[in-house]
Write a protein that holds these residues in place. Structure first.
Motif: not given
Ligand SMILES: Nc1ncnc2c1ncn2[C@@H]1O[C@H](COP(=O)(O)OP(=O)(O)OP(=O)(O)O)[C@@H](O)[C@H]1O
Ligand SMILES: [Mg+2]
Length: 307
Positions: A18, A38, A41, A53, A157
Motif C-alpha cells: 500500500i 484517490n 495511500g 495502523f 482531507e
Molecule cells: N485495511 C485495508 N485492507 C486492504 N487494503 C487497504 C486497506 N486500507 C487501505 N487499503 C488500500 O490501500 C490503498 C490506499 O488507500 P488510502 O485510503 O490510504 O488512500 P487515500 O490516498 O486516502 O485515498 P482517498 O483519496 O480515496 O481517501 C487503496 O488501494 C486501498 O484500497
C-alpha cells in the motif's frame, strides 16, 4: 525543529504494497501538504502517523520519539482528525471538549478556553453541535485535536465537504496555528489548487509511492522559465496568426482569437511586434500553469510502473 520524520515507510496489507518507501519531514511552524489522487495511500500514512495502523517497515518519529519504541511520548505530541471528527451532536461544543479533556490530565478548564480561543469559535461554543454547519464541526474537531497541545497536527482531507468560504476559514486557521502557536501541520488533499494556497511545501504521492516534493518558491520560480499557452485577441486574427507562424511557433486559430504556446519572457517582444504591425491588442490571456500540470504528468508517469 523537526516534528515529524517519516523514513522509508512501507505498508503491506495482505501481500499488497500500500505504501512503498515513503520519506518526508514536517518542521514546526510549517504547513506541509500531502497530495495524491484517490487510493494513493494518504489515509493509510496518516493513520500510521497517529498510531492507528502498524508499520511494516521503516520508521515514524514524532518530536524525536520513534512511534514504535516510544509510543506514548510520540502520541502526546500528535493531534489529528482522520475522516470526520467524532462528536456528540446532542452536546454543546464546550461539553464535547470537556468530555475529551477528561481523558487527559492537567488544567482542563484553561486548556479548553485556550483551544476555543485558538479555533475562534467563542461565540457558538455553548450551542449544541447538531445545530452546527460542517465548517463549525470541523472547528470543534480541530479544537479537540489541539486539546492536549500537540506540536504536530495531522489532518486527513479536512476541507472535504466544505464550501469555498469554509475552506478559506480553515486555511486561515491552519496558517494562524502554524505561525502563532508554533504547530507543524501535515494535511492531505487530492486538490492541488487548495494545497498551493495553504502549504509551504507539498509532497506528492501516487499508488503508494512518493513522487516528488515542491516548495512554493520552486513552483513560483519555475513560472519564469516555463512555457505557457496564451490566447491573443486582436483586431486582425489572421494577420496575428501569420505572424506567429512566421516565428515557427506552436499556434492555432480559434473562434475568438489565436493561441500561442511560448516562453513567458518572449511575450513582451511579441506584443511590441504586433503593435508595430498596426494590430490592436484587446487581450492576452495566459493559461493557468499550476502545479496541476506537474501533478498530472508526474502521476500518469508512475501509474504504469507500479502494480
Ligand atoms: N485495511 C485495508 N485492507 C486492504 N487494503 C487497504 C486497506 N486500507 C487501505 N487499503 C488500500 O490501500 C490503498 C490506499 O488507500 P488510502 O485510503 O490510504 O488512500 P487515500 O490516498 O486516502 O485515498 P482517498 O483519496 O480515496 O481517501 C487503496 O488501494 C486501498 O484500497
Ligand atoms: Mg483517504
Amino acid at each position: 525543529m523537526e516534528l515529524l520524520k517519516i523514513d522509508s515507510l512501507t505498508k503491506v496489507i495482505k501481500k499488497k504494497k500500500i505504501l512503498d518507501d515513503i520519506s518526508l519531514t514536517v518542521n514546526s511552524g510549517e504547513i506541509v501538504g500531502f497530495l495524491g489522487p484517490n487510493g494513493a495511500g494518504k489515509t493509510t500514512t496518516i493513520k500510521m502517523i497517529m498510531g492507528l495502523f502498524s508499520i511494516t517497515s521503516g520508521h515514524i518519529t514524532v518530536c524525536g520519539y520513534d512511534i514504535e519504541k516510544d509510543y506514548e511520548k510520540a502520541m502526546k505530541n500528535v493531534g489529528g482528525i482522520v475522516e470526520n471528527p467524532d462528536l456528540y451532536k446532542r452536546l454543546t461544543a464546550r461539553q464535547n471538549l470537556e468530555y475529551f479533556a477528561s481523558m487527559y490530565d492537567g488544567d482542563t478548564k484553561s486548556q479548553i478556553d485556550e483551544v476555543i480561543e485558538l479555533v475562534k469559535m467563542a461565540g457558538r461554543v455553548d450551542d449544541k453541535v447538531k445545530t452546527y454547519s460542517l465548517g463549525m464541526r470541523q472547528r470543534v474537531g480541530l479544537a479537540q485535536a489541539l486539546l492536549h497541545r500537540p506540536k504536530l497536527l495531522v489532518l486527513d482531507e479536512p476541507t472535504n465537504g466544505l464550501d469555498p468560504i469554509g475552506i478559506k476559514e480553515l486555511r486561515d486557521l491552519l496558517k494562524y496555528l502554524s505561525k502563532n502557536a508554533d504547530v507543524g501541520v501535515f494535511v492531505s488533499s487530492h486538490l492541488l489548487s487548495e494545497m498551493e494556497l495553504m502549504c509551504d511545501r507539498i509532497y506528492i504521492i501516487d499508488n503508494g509511492v512518493g513522487i516528488g516534493e515542491k516548495t512554493l518558491e520552486q513552483v513560483k520560480d519555475s513560472g519564469e522559465e516555463e512555457i505557457y499557452s496564451y490566447s491573443f485577441i486582436t483586431s486582425d486574427k489572421n494577420k496575428t496568426y501569420d505572424y506567429f507562424k512566421s516565428l515557427e511557433a506552436n499556434c492555432d486559430l480559434t473562434n475568438g482569437g489565436v493561441t500561442l504556446v511560448m516562453k513567458r519572457d518572449e511575450i513582451p517582444g511579441i506584443v511590441r511586434a504586433l503593435i508595430k504591425m498596426n494590430i490592436d491588442i484587446f487581450a492576452v490571456n495566459q493559461s493557468q500553469r499550476t502545479l496541476e500540470q506537474d501533478f498530472i504528468s508526474m502521476t500518469t508517469g508512475t501509474k504504469t510502473q507500479i502494480r
